[in-house]
Scaffold this motif. Sequence first.
Motif, PDB file in Angstrom:
ATOM      1  N   LEU A 241       7.904  65.261  31.206  1.00 46.09           N
ATOM      2  CA  LEU A 241       7.200  64.546  32.069  1.00 46.09           C
ATOM      3  C   LEU A 241       8.169  63.551  32.986  1.00 46.09           C
ATOM      4  O   LEU A 241       7.678  63.317  34.104  1.00 46.09           O
ATOM      5  CB  LEU A 241       6.657  63.200  30.880  1.00 46.09           C
ATOM      6  N   LEU A 242       9.355  63.457  32.830  1.00 42.27           N
ATOM      7  CA  LEU A 242      10.154  62.963  33.625  1.00 42.27           C
ATOM      8  C   LEU A 242      10.704  63.589  34.774  1.00 42.27           C
ATOM      9  O   LEU A 242      10.489  63.269  35.989  1.00 42.27           O
ATOM     10  CB  LEU A 242      11.750  62.381  32.972  1.00 42.27           C
ATOM     11  N   PRO A 243      10.733  64.954  34.528  1.00 43.53           N
ATOM     12  CA  PRO A 243      11.130  65.828  35.731  1.00 43.53           C
ATOM     13  C   PRO A 243       9.879  65.786  36.682  1.00 43.53           C
ATOM     14  O   PRO A 243       9.882  65.730  38.071  1.00 43.53           O
ATOM     15  CB  PRO A 243      11.458  66.959  35.319  1.00 43.53           C
ATOM     16  N   VAL A 244       8.549  65.878  36.310  1.00 44.30           N
ATOM     17  CA  VAL A 244       7.298  66.070  36.921  1.00 44.30           C
ATOM     18  C   VAL A 244       7.119  64.760  37.612  1.00 44.30           C
ATOM     19  O   VAL A 244       6.796  64.554  38.824  1.00 44.30           O
ATOM     20  CB  VAL A 244       6.167  66.123  35.856  1.00 44.30           C
ATOM     21  N   ALA A 245       7.534  63.681  37.366  1.00 44.11           N
ATOM     22  CA  ALA A 245       7.474  62.236  37.803  1.00 44.11           C
ATOM     23  C   ALA A 245       8.339  62.071  38.922  1.00 44.11           C
ATOM     24  O   ALA A 245       8.169  61.144  39.806  1.00 44.11           O
ATOM     25  CB  ALA A 245       7.460  61.134  36.789  1.00 44.11           C
ATOM     26  N   LEU A 246       9.424  62.519  38.658  1.00 38.49           N
ATOM     27  CA  LEU A 246      10.843  62.246  39.719  1.00 38.49           C
ATOM     28  C   LEU A 246      11.178  63.304  40.523  1.00 38.49           C
ATOM     29  O   LEU A 246      11.738  62.855  41.638  1.00 38.49           O
ATOM     30  CB  LEU A 246      11.965  61.812  38.787  1.00 38.49           C
ATOM     31  N   MET A 247      10.829  64.371  40.237  1.00 41.39           N
ATOM     32  CA  MET A 247      11.295  65.351  41.393  1.00 41.39           C
ATOM     33  C   MET A 247       9.867  65.783  42.033  1.00 41.39           C
ATOM     34  O   MET A 247       9.229  66.875  41.776  1.00 41.39           O
ATOM     35  CB  MET A 247      11.631  66.921  40.405  1.00 41.39           C
ATOM     36  N   GLN A 248       9.650  64.909  43.291  1.00 37.75           N
ATOM     37  CA  GLN A 248       8.497  65.348  44.132  1.00 37.75           C
ATOM     38  C   GLN A 248       8.835  65.027  45.541  1.00 37.75           C
ATOM     39  O   GLN A 248       9.921  64.567  45.530  1.00 37.75           O
ATOM     40  CB  GLN A 248       7.486  64.065  43.714  1.00 37.75           C
ATOM     41  N   GLY A 249       8.227  65.600  46.496  1.00 37.50           N
ATOM     42  CA  GLY A 249       8.496  65.551  47.739  1.00 37.50           C
ATOM     43  C   GLY A 249       8.953  66.984  48.266  1.00 37.50           C
ATOM     44  O   GLY A 249       8.782  67.949  47.570  1.00 37.50           O
TER      45      GLY A 249
END
Length: 310
Positions: A241-249
């Motif tokens: 969940l944390l990588p999906v939420a924070l590794m965007q762009g």
Amino acid sequence: MSTEIAPSAPAAPAGPGKPDTRRRLGRRGQRDEVGLLSGLGHIALLVWAVLVVAPLLWTILASFKSNTEIFLGSPFALPDVFNFDSYARAWSEANVGRYFLNSVLVVSLSTAGTMLFGSMAAYVLARYPFPGNRAIYYLFVSGLAFPVFLALVPLFLVVNNLGLLNTYTGLILVYIAYSLPFTVFFLAAFFKTLPQSVAEAAMIDGASHTRLFFRIMMPMARPGLVSIAIFNIIGQWNQYLLPVALMQGEGADQKWVLTQGIASISTSAGYEADWAALFAALTLSILPMIVVYAIFQRQIQSGLTSGAVK
């Protein structure tokens, strides 16, 4: 007329063996009860082991099969040929190699930071009484009560405002913060079991608080440190969940960790999915944690039980 009264027969003494017999019967009943509970426990553990091992075994076997063998063959049958091409495809074509290295980098740095800051905080809270000690400790422990998904939106906004969105630094810092509550909770209890006399002797010899912690207390707390480090490695390695939420762009797919990469492989191919490569990627993500736990199994058990023994 005289009447003779026959002396009454003496009462039979209580058999000395009767209490012993009751005790033996009681102990036998207890042993039978313990044996029954032990047998039920072994059956439950056997069922649990089958439920855990069977999917892992099927995943590993499927990684060596073709799509036809996976769907039309026997689930647990050995493949006709142990073909490692699926691992090569997963590593290069599906970019699992890059995702694997990204995970190693992030988890290594975040675990090191978690152990450094968590051990220092736990040591101070466990060994140095000061005003607000319990309040700070309970503030750390309260982090265990909040599931990750409840903090995703504010966490995203905080990381975005700091300019750390879609960066390894932001993800590592969040991993550290996410792992600190359990680390402090576990190590604080462990540091309390260490003998105070050793710390007092070191202080008398002129050791500073910093030297006392790093040179004396840390080696003494090694079983607990190893145990919590393994738990943190496994938890952060499996985090999704944390990588999906924070590794965007833009360019985020080049920085994905292994869990994101495997999820992308399973959802992007549609009906033309290379299932053998997918299961090979899953095997590559599972085996490192199995190896780590197998190597450090004794240290983990020692760390979990030493606090209770002391």
